[in-house]
Design a protein around this motif. Sequence first.
Motif, PDB file in Angstrom:
ATOM      1  N   ILE A 112       0.831  -1.215   0.000  1.00  0.00           N
ATOM      2  CA  ILE A 112       0.000   0.000   0.000  1.00  0.00           C
ATOM      3  C   ILE A 112       0.859   1.256   0.000  1.00  0.00           C
ATOM      4  O   ILE A 112       0.449   2.303  -0.515  1.00  0.00           O
ATOM      5  CB  ILE A 112      -1.024   0.011   1.158  1.00  0.00           C
ATOM      6  CG1 ILE A 112      -2.137   1.018   0.881  1.00  0.00           C
ATOM      7  CG2 ILE A 112      -0.378   0.305   2.491  1.00  0.00           C
ATOM      8  CD1 ILE A 112      -3.497   0.502   0.997  1.00  0.00           C
ATOM      9  N   ASP A 116      12.429   2.354   4.482  1.00  0.00           N
ATOM     10  CA  ASP A 116      11.809   1.039   4.687  1.00  0.00           C
ATOM     11  C   ASP A 116      12.820   0.161   5.416  1.00  0.00           C
ATOM     12  O   ASP A 116      14.038   0.312   5.212  1.00  0.00           O
ATOM     13  CB  ASP A 116      11.439   0.405   3.327  1.00  0.00           C
ATOM     14  CG  ASP A 116      10.478  -0.765   3.480  1.00  0.00           C
ATOM     15  OD1 ASP A 116       9.310  -0.639   3.073  1.00  0.00           O
ATOM     16  OD2 ASP A 116      10.904  -1.825   4.016  1.00  0.00           O
ATOM     17  N   TYR A 157       6.413   5.471  15.007  1.00  0.00           N
ATOM     18  CA  TYR A 157       6.550   6.529  14.002  1.00  0.00           C
ATOM     19  C   TYR A 157       5.552   7.662  14.225  1.00  0.00           C
ATOM     20  O   TYR A 157       5.875   8.843  14.043  1.00  0.00           O
ATOM     21  CB  TYR A 157       6.391   5.930  12.596  1.00  0.00           C
ATOM     22  CG  TYR A 157       7.517   4.978  12.246  1.00  0.00           C
ATOM     23  CD1 TYR A 157       8.830   5.290  12.551  1.00  0.00           C
ATOM     24  CD2 TYR A 157       7.256   3.764  11.629  1.00  0.00           C
ATOM     25  CE1 TYR A 157       9.863   4.420  12.256  1.00  0.00           C
ATOM     26  CE2 TYR A 157       8.290   2.886  11.309  1.00  0.00           C
ATOM     27  CZ  TYR A 157       9.593   3.215  11.631  1.00  0.00           C
ATOM     28  OH  TYR A 157      10.610   2.361  11.338  1.00  0.00           O
TER      29      TYR A 157
END
Length: 334
Positions: free
Chosen positions: A13, A35, A81
Amino acid sequence: MAVRVGVVGVGMIGKEHLRRLQRLSGLCEVTAVSDADISAAQAMAVERPGVAVYPSGLDLIGARDVDAVLVTSKGSTHAEYVLAAIAARKPVFCEKPLATTQQDCQRIVDAEVACGRRLVQVGFMRRYDAAYQSLRKLVADGTIGRPLIFYSAHRNPSVPASYTSDMAIHDTAVHDIDVARWLLGDEVVGITVATPRRNSRGGTLRDPILIQMEMSEGAVANIEVSVNAAYGYDIRGEIVGETGVATLAESNPVVVKHNGNFCGHVPGDWRERFNPAFDREIEDWVRSVAGDSATGPSSWDGYAATVATGAALEAVTIRRRVSVTMAGRPNLYT
Ligand SMILES: NC(=O)c1ccc[n+]([C@@H]2O[C@H](COP(=O)([O-])OP(=O)(O)OC[C@H]3O[C@@H](n4cnc5c(N)ncnc54)[C@H](O)[C@@H]3O)[C@@H](O)[C@H]2O)c1
């Protein structure tokens, strides 16, 4: 000035939202990616000159060339995060779930409240779907009277081998739980989960399941999740009110009548069904960041959904009704 967005997590996504952001040129530009799989982030950057790769999501959030953050890493990493983005006073879009535990969601709500303004939007994209918006308007207008029952069905044709029984609740039903709260304008106070005979197509998977949610004002939401429905991706929703019933229409634009039958297309998957809603969701988030006015699904919505999925997971384990207890809703979210 265009909002400079950093994307944390460029899996399935994440890549789709990245493409959506790039279509909004003028409103925003993607300046950074990160990532846990650094090669995935590098591959994204190679295709997009000017996009920097950061070694970690936290580095990206702290970077000067990032005004706002989109978190599309796996669910268990979201809380860290989102909290870092709030600490940096940067708006953050977080895919569902906001966090995987009630405690982490509470920490996020507390941090945002302490900050004094809304910085977080959660990826409950059904709220951007035109059909759901019409359904909500009918309820809000009073057209069908006071809502009594919400029926929701979430049917997938099949799921990958990695899909677990619990995912039917915290990954799949979470969307239906969110729309139940949003459509009924009410909070969940009790949950029961029924487990009918298993669909043999799913092997040992606990499938289908039926979640029944009691809402604080007395309405009941009934959610079916079937992830081996075979015939297509089918999202159904109906609200029974005191004076009428409102139902999501079939999502195909054309019905064919031929040889004494009528038929229409059933979407193949969630992308086909909800792509326009995802597009609107991301555009709305970017515009709200530019305008400094968060309006989409909030940390509170993420918190309430995680509390409800936690209760549903407990209810299916102990095979009894579970009461849902939530903290008081801070004024920031009223
Ligand atoms: N709104 C929706 O309907 C919808 C649809 C699909 C996925 N999602 C949500 O989006 C999130 C991502 O799902 P996905 O299907 O793209 O998964 P995915 O596994 O395809 O991608 C996740 C990415 O996160 C990366 N990652 C893992 N740990 C990380 C970390 N600590 N820091 C940075 N990156 C990390 C992985 O390497 C991977 O590239 C999930 O929370 C999922 O529930 C929402």
